[in-house]
Design a protein around this motif. Structure first.
Motif, PDB file in Angstrom:
ATOM      1  N   PRO A 105     -11.760  -0.342  -2.243  1.00 27.76           N
ATOM      2  CA  PRO A 105     -10.320  -0.469  -2.458  1.00 27.76           C
ATOM      3  C   PRO A 105      -9.705  -1.458  -1.480  1.00 27.76           C
ATOM      4  N   ALA A 106      -8.621  -2.065  -1.884  1.00 27.61           N
ATOM      5  CA  ALA A 106      -7.907  -2.950  -0.963  1.00 27.61           C
ATOM      6  C   ALA A 106      -7.211  -2.150   0.110  1.00 27.61           C
ATOM      7  N   SER A 107      -6.825  -0.903  -0.226  1.00 26.78           N
ATOM      8  CA  SER A 107      -6.125  -0.060   0.728  1.00 26.78           C
ATOM      9  C   SER A 107      -6.229   1.394   0.299  1.00 26.78           C
ATOM     10  N   PHE A 108      -5.831   2.270   1.202  1.00 24.21           N
ATOM     11  CA  PHE A 108      -5.726   3.692   0.917  1.00 24.21           C
ATOM     12  C   PHE A 108      -4.266   4.106   1.040  1.00 24.21           C
ATOM     13  N   ILE A 109      -3.969   5.286   0.518  1.00 25.93           N
ATOM     14  CA  ILE A 109      -2.632   5.852   0.630  1.00 25.93           C
ATOM     15  C   ILE A 109      -2.716   7.111   1.485  1.00 25.93           C
ATOM     16  N   LEU A 110      -2.060   7.109   2.626  1.00 22.48           N
ATOM     17  CA  LEU A 110      -1.978   8.273   3.499  1.00 22.48           C
ATOM     18  C   LEU A 110      -0.708   9.048   3.146  1.00 22.48           C
ATOM     19  N   LEU A 111      -0.858  10.309   2.779  1.00 23.78           N
ATOM     20  CA  LEU A 111       0.294  11.087   2.308  1.00 23.78           C
ATOM     21  C   LEU A 111       1.151  11.641   3.441  1.00 23.78           C
ATOM     22  N   GLY A 112       0.629  11.667   4.656  1.00 24.11           N
ATOM     23  CA  GLY A 112       1.389  12.257   5.759  1.00 24.11           C
ATOM     24  C   GLY A 112       1.080  13.739   5.864  1.00 24.11           C
ATOM     25  N   ILE A 113       2.069  14.571   5.617  1.00 20.08           N
ATOM     26  CA  ILE A 113       1.892  16.021   5.655  1.00 20.08           C
ATOM     27  C   ILE A 113       2.318  16.573   4.306  1.00 20.08           C
ATOM     28  N   PRO A 114       1.418  16.633   3.334  1.00 19.78           N
ATOM     29  CA  PRO A 114       1.768  17.111   1.993  1.00 19.78           C
ATOM     30  C   PRO A 114       2.343  18.519   2.041  1.00 19.78           C
ATOM     31  N   GLY A 115       3.424  18.722   1.286  1.00 16.95           N
ATOM     32  CA  GLY A 115       4.099  20.007   1.279  1.00 16.95           C
ATOM     33  C   GLY A 115       5.307  20.051   2.178  1.00 16.95           C
TER      34      GLY A 115
END
Length: 290
Positions: A12-22
């Motif tokens: 992948p060119a990049s990833f997605i970090l969600l942070g703190i889901p919820g």
């Protein structure tokens, strides 16, 4: 949110970090205590470094190891916290592929270095000043050499369509979960081997040093050193492997704090509590002799 497209090598060119889901609605406010803790870690470790560097009477093994620990903690906390704060405050969820692997490397390499330094600090009574640099270099090389294969093995494997990492930073087990399309048994086995070999060796040496001299036990709390060594190296693997029944938000919050609390507390536990450093901090703040 659009996910980054894959390149010709299935990377992948990049990833997605969600942070703190919820807890998305509270990201903005959660960032404030995390930022405060990060600033305490930065200021505290810089103070320890400055005092040890400028005071030649502190150029002894224990204080030189404290300086190395401060550098390690600065690197470890700074490898995750700026990006984490950017996610929580500015919704900067995307992280470039190679930046993610670099973050994996720094987190695990310097966690190993921290464990090794705790071991070296337990041996300071037996270490001559002339070998401090060599021992510090050996600890650093061990962290670099043991952890480097993580990134090389991951970089050569194909990723699945989902490039979402449901936490605030990249680390080995979270990235491996994106490789479910490939056989990751070797990666997981190597990760467990490194965790137990590094921590196991350090704990054996620490334990032997405390058996050899009781005074060392009284000066450096063995329970705390062992817990830090165990936790830093094994927390990530065990929570991902066996923590399926733990609520995700609890897992992620503990993971975030685990890379931030030790760098914040180490200057206090190993620095300010040391009389020579504490006296110089008081002298600098109050402008009078200790």
């Amino acid at each position: 949110m659009m996910l980054a497209s894959e390149n010709s090598s299935s990377q992948p060119a990049s990833f997605i970090l969600l942070g703190i889901p919820g807890l998305e609605n509270y990201h903005f406010w959660i960032a404030f205590p995390l930022c405060a803790m990060y600033l305490v870690a930065i200021v505290g470790n810089i103070i320890v470094l400055h005092i040890v560097r400028t005071d030649h009477t502190l150029h002894e093994p224990m204080y030189l190891f404290l300086a190395m620990l401060a550098i390690t903690d600065l690197t470890l906390s700074s490898s995750t916290q700026p990006k984490m704060l950017a996610i929580l405050w500015f919704h900067a969820h995307e992280i470039e592929y190679h930046a993610c692997l670099i973050q994996v490397f720094f987190i695990h390499a310097f966690s190993s270095v921290e464990s090794g330094l705790l071991m070296a600090m337990a041996l300071d009574c037996y270490v001559a000043i002339s070998v401090v640099g060599k021992l510090g270099a050996a600890v650093m090389m061990r962290g670099l050499l043991w952890v480097s294969p993580f990134c090389f093995m991951v970089s050569g494997m194909p990723f699945c369509p989902s490039h979402v990492i449901p936490q605030s930073y990249c680390e080995h087990m979270a990235v491996l979960k994106l490789l479910v399309c490939a056989d990751t048994r070797i990666n997981r086995a190597y990760g467990l081997f490194v965790a137990f070999s590094v921590v196991g060796f350090d704990i054996i040496v620490i334990s032997l040093s405390y058996v050899m001299i009781l005074r060392t036990v009284l000066r450096l709390p063995s329970d705390e050193a062992r817990l830090k060594a165990f936790g830093t190296s094994l927390f990530t693997f065990l929570t991902h492997r066996f923590g399926h029944h733990v609520p995700r938000v609890v897992h992620i919050m503990f993971a975030n704090l685990y890379l931030l609390v030790p760098p914040m507390l180490n200057p206090i536990i190993y620095g300010v509590r040391t009389k020579q450093i504490r006296d110089r901090v008081i002298q600098g703040c109050c402008g009078k002799d200790p």
